[in-house]
Scaffold this motif. Structure first.
Motif, mmCIF file in Angstrom:
data_model
loop_
_atom_site.group_PDB
_atom_site.id
_atom_site.type_symbol
_atom_site.label_atom_id
_atom_site.label_comp_id
_atom_site.label_asym_id
_atom_site.label_seq_id
_atom_site.Cartn_x
_atom_site.Cartn_y
_atom_site.Cartn_z
ATOM 1 N N ARG A 51 -3.397 -5.366 -1.943
ATOM 2 C CA ARG A 51 -3.749 -4.688 -3.208
ATOM 3 C C ARG A 51 -4.670 -5.006 -3.987
ATOM 4 O O ARG A 51 -5.056 -4.366 -4.938
ATOM 5 N N SER A 52 -4.931 -6.427 -4.079
ATOM 6 C CA SER A 52 -5.624 -6.983 -5.045
ATOM 7 C C SER A 52 -6.179 -8.301 -4.641
ATOM 8 O O SER A 52 -5.463 -9.103 -3.548
ATOM 9 N N THR A 112 -5.249 -1.430 3.450
ATOM 10 C CA THR A 112 -5.426 -2.027 1.973
ATOM 11 C C THR A 112 -5.486 -0.978 1.109
ATOM 12 O O THR A 112 -5.422 0.210 1.456
ATOM 13 N N GLU A 113 -5.550 -1.110 -0.205
ATOM 14 C CA GLU A 113 -5.447 -0.441 -1.274
ATOM 15 C C GLU A 113 -5.992 -1.164 -2.606
ATOM 16 O O GLU A 113 -5.196 -1.468 -3.352
ATOM 17 N N PHE A 114 -7.270 -1.824 -2.570
ATOM 18 C CA PHE A 114 -7.849 -2.360 -3.654
ATOM 19 C C PHE A 114 -9.241 -1.725 -3.982
ATOM 20 O O PHE A 114 -10.028 -1.262 -3.405
ATOM 21 N N THR A 125 0.736 -1.082 0.031
ATOM 22 C CA THR A 125 -0.037 -0.187 -0.089
ATOM 23 C C THR A 125 0.878 1.222 0.059
ATOM 24 O O THR A 125 2.077 1.249 0.486
#
Length: 671
Positions: free
Chosen positions: A396-397, A487-489, A38
């Motif tokens: 991320r995914s 998170t970063e998705f 992230t």
């Protein structure tokens, strides 16, 4: 012949070893790819961790064994080792060795990569240190920094060969670069060899390796440590692209409190256009060692000095440089009871170590056992590393799966079933653990604790631990918010989060708490509850119920207590996308006389593998592999003998072997 009957990592101590004997068995190769992380906010500093284990550098109970360790003897147990688990606060790690070239242990690189952290080895050119005397000398060092002459000495390794070998070693073992440590003795003038060092650093950087130069007498103008970035050190910084300062600065050392600011001013004066980015690769470091009399909590020095890296002025905003920490293992090795410096001295027990480590990194436990055993002190909010560093993760995914396994244990479970008993460790098998360990979204974090639980096999899903949440202080009808992961998705139409959990003598309603970029935090109810074996339940949350097409930045839970509360245990969390299911390979079978299992043709670096030995109709779990090779037997003077496996060690003489792939989304073919 193996030094021990298991894949064993060792350092390289001589020029001859570097030249012709650096390729060890392939079970020692780290194959976990470096995960994407992230983003780091612009107001958050980068971090560097220098892991020096001292006499435990290659601990036969831990990092020396490339596929895990097992057993117990005397004061040592494989389930009680320096098991670092706070990777969310680290950007670059290096494993400091006191020999010529140190490869970071396989398990260390795998764990770092799984968390998106760079893993560096060490090139140590200090020929005069006790470990190196008789192994290489000053003339060897000079040759390594000199271009090959027309009439070379065949015993020497020259600059071109040194660069080539270092590239090959990093590429073969799967780590990311090197710390270069060169601290010549006082009175030895080696300035003529600076161009060679610059070429070595620059060539390895250009080859794609992450290079880190350590502040030394060799790179200073006056022959002393600068303890910060100076004009002279800047040349080495630009050659290597990363720089770590020596440790004699801060509130204890006269006229050094502004060293972080002075380092920033050098960057700005040299290149104002890139200074803001360059400061992320300059690390003002503090040593945790009691030998330097600067351990945390002994005096205000340690945390007061870390605070000096923060900028109280507007130029630059927030911080001057990155933050470096040397010897985080002090919570294990400097707190040996009774205090001592011998390998035979008793280490803190597992519970004590984890409590101390939690206090040092997160500050949310009540006490830390320092300076004396059982004479704990309360950790203040600014007396923990999370106060100074920003947590990151690799979510991320999809797919992403964690079983909250910290990589060690007294037994090993799979889907709630105990497949092996006995102390073990394998840091490669450590899960990505919560970004927000021991933090609650309320003010009562000392009363209601979340922790890794590893004593009761009935409350562990897969591995040797699970995430345990104490609800005993929450009354019926009350609720608790827990933040788990940064998170970063982006949510897709088929995105779900699954939670495998169980309650102990209580009932509760669960909702998923989701923070979205540009929007408020929302609650998503359970979409489906699926009973599993051994008392576990899978709770499925549909992310499209409120977060469709949005970017999720934090996930957590709300637990509403509906009956007399006790403990809530989470055994697995999975971010999945049903449109991206990964089908596992069929079970791979190998004959019983195999000396090494090789499934390289079917290997996927995103997967890991369980290895079983077969006797009759029973399959015994032997190990967890993050590689495509698994050693089963060795040639010895006494003939062919079984290799040491970390699970079910009482079993031997297997008639065949089985390898089971576990894919990135947690799927596997049943045996």
């Amino acid at each position: 012949m193996a030094e021990q009957l298991a894949p064993t990592m060792r350092s390289f101590t001589t020029i001859a070893e570097l030249r012709s004997n650096w390729r060890q068995e392939e079970s020692n190769v780290a194959r976990v790819p470096l995960a994407a992380r992230t983003p780091l906010p612009s107001n958050a500093k980068t971090s560097l961790m220098g892991f020096d284990m001292g006499e435990f550098q290659f601990d036969p109970w831990f990092t020396k064994w490339s596929q895990g360790a097992c057993g117990a003897e005397g004061n040592r147990s494989a389930a009680n080792v320096y098991n670092f688990s706070f990777w969310q606060y680290v950007d670059i790690s290096y494993y400091y060795g006191h020999q010529l070239l140190t490869v970071p242990p396989t398990v260390w690189t795998n764990a770092a990569h799984k968390n998106g952290v760079l893993s560096l080895g060490t090139l140590g050119l200090n020929w005069y240190e006790q470990e190196n005397v008789g192994k290489f000398d000053l003339d060897d060092v000079k040759a390594m920094l000199t271009k090959r002459p027309a009439q070379p000495d065949p015993k020497r390794m020259y600059l071109e060969e040194c660069i080539d070998v270092m590239k090959k070693i990093a590429g073969y073992y799967g780590f990311d670069g090197y710390l270069v440590n060169f601290e010549p003795e006082a009175g030895v003038n080696l300035s003529a060899f600076k161009p060679g060092m610059m070429q070595l650093l620059s060539a390895l950087k250009t080859a794609g390796l992450t290079m880190l130069w350590y502040d030394s007498t060799f790179s200073s103008e006056n022959g002393f440590y600068d303890n910060r970035l100076t004009g002279a050190q800047y040349e080495f910084f630009t050659a290597a692209n990363n720089f770590q300062a020596n440790y004699f600065w801060g509130t204890r050392f006269k006229d050094t409190e502004k060293y972080p600011q002075l380092s920033w001013e050098v960057l700005k004066a040299k290149n104002s256009a890139t200074a803001l980015d360059d400061r992320k690769r300059v690390f003002m470091a503090v040593d945790c060692s009691k030998d330097r009399r600067t351990p945390p909590y002994e005096s205000p020095f340690f945390f007061q000095t870390l605070a000096l890296i923060n900028s109280s002025i507007q130029d630059p905003p927030n911080f001057f440089t990155g933050l470096g920490l040397y010897y985080p293992a002090w919570v294990m090795y400097d707190l040996r009871f009774p205090p001592g410096d011998k390998v035979t001295d008793k280490l803190p027990d597992r519970e004590t170590f984890h409590n101390n480590d939690e206090a040092f990194w997160c500050g949310t436990k009540d006490l830390i056992d320092f300076p004396k055993p059982h004479e704990g002190r309360t950790v203040l909010p600014n007396e923990c590393m999370s106060f100074y560093l920003h947590e990151r993760s690799v979510i991320r995914s999809a797919p992403f799966v964690t079983t909250f396994n910290d990589g060690e244990g007294l037994f090993y479970n799979v889907a709630g079933e105990t497949l092996s008993k006995g102390p073990w460790n394998n840091l490669s098998d450590q899960s990505v653990l919560p970004s927000f360990r021991y933090k609650f979204a309320n003010t009562d974090s000392k009363t209601n604790k979340t922790k890794l639980q590893y004593t009761d096999p009935a409350t562990i899903y897969t591995g040797g631990s699970s995430l345990s949440i104490d609800l005993s202080k929450i009354g019926v009808g009350g609720s608790l918010n827990i933040v788990l992961f940064r998170t970063e998705f982006k949510v897709t139409p088929t995105s779900t989060i699954g939670l495998v959990a169980k309650f102990s003598s209580s009932k509760a309603n669960l909702t998923l708490k989701v923070s979205r970029r540009g929007f408020d935090t929302i609650s998503i109810p359970v979409e489906q509850s699926i009973p599993l074996e051994n008392g576990w339940t899978r709770y499925v949350f549909d992310l499209n119920k409120g977060a469709a097409e949005q970017v999720v930045t934090v996930i957590g839970l709300n637990i509403e207590v509906m009956a007399t509360p006790t403990i809530f245990t989470i055994g697995e969390l999975a971010l999945l996308d049903s449109a991206q299911r990964i089908d596992p390979s069929p079970i791979m079978d190998f004959p019983g006389d195999s000396k090494e299992l090789d499934w390289s043709k079917n290997f996927r670096s995103s997967s890991h593998y369980r290895v079983y030995g077969v006797l009759g109709k029973t399959s015994y779990l032997l190990g967890i592999a993050y590689n495509c090779f698994y050693r089963t037997k060795y040639e010895t003077w006494a003939g062919v003998v079984d290799a040491v496996h970390i699970f079910n060690t009482e079993q031997s003489g297997f008639t065949s072997y089985k390898v089971q792939e576990i894919t990135a989304d947690g799927n596997y073919t049943p045996l």
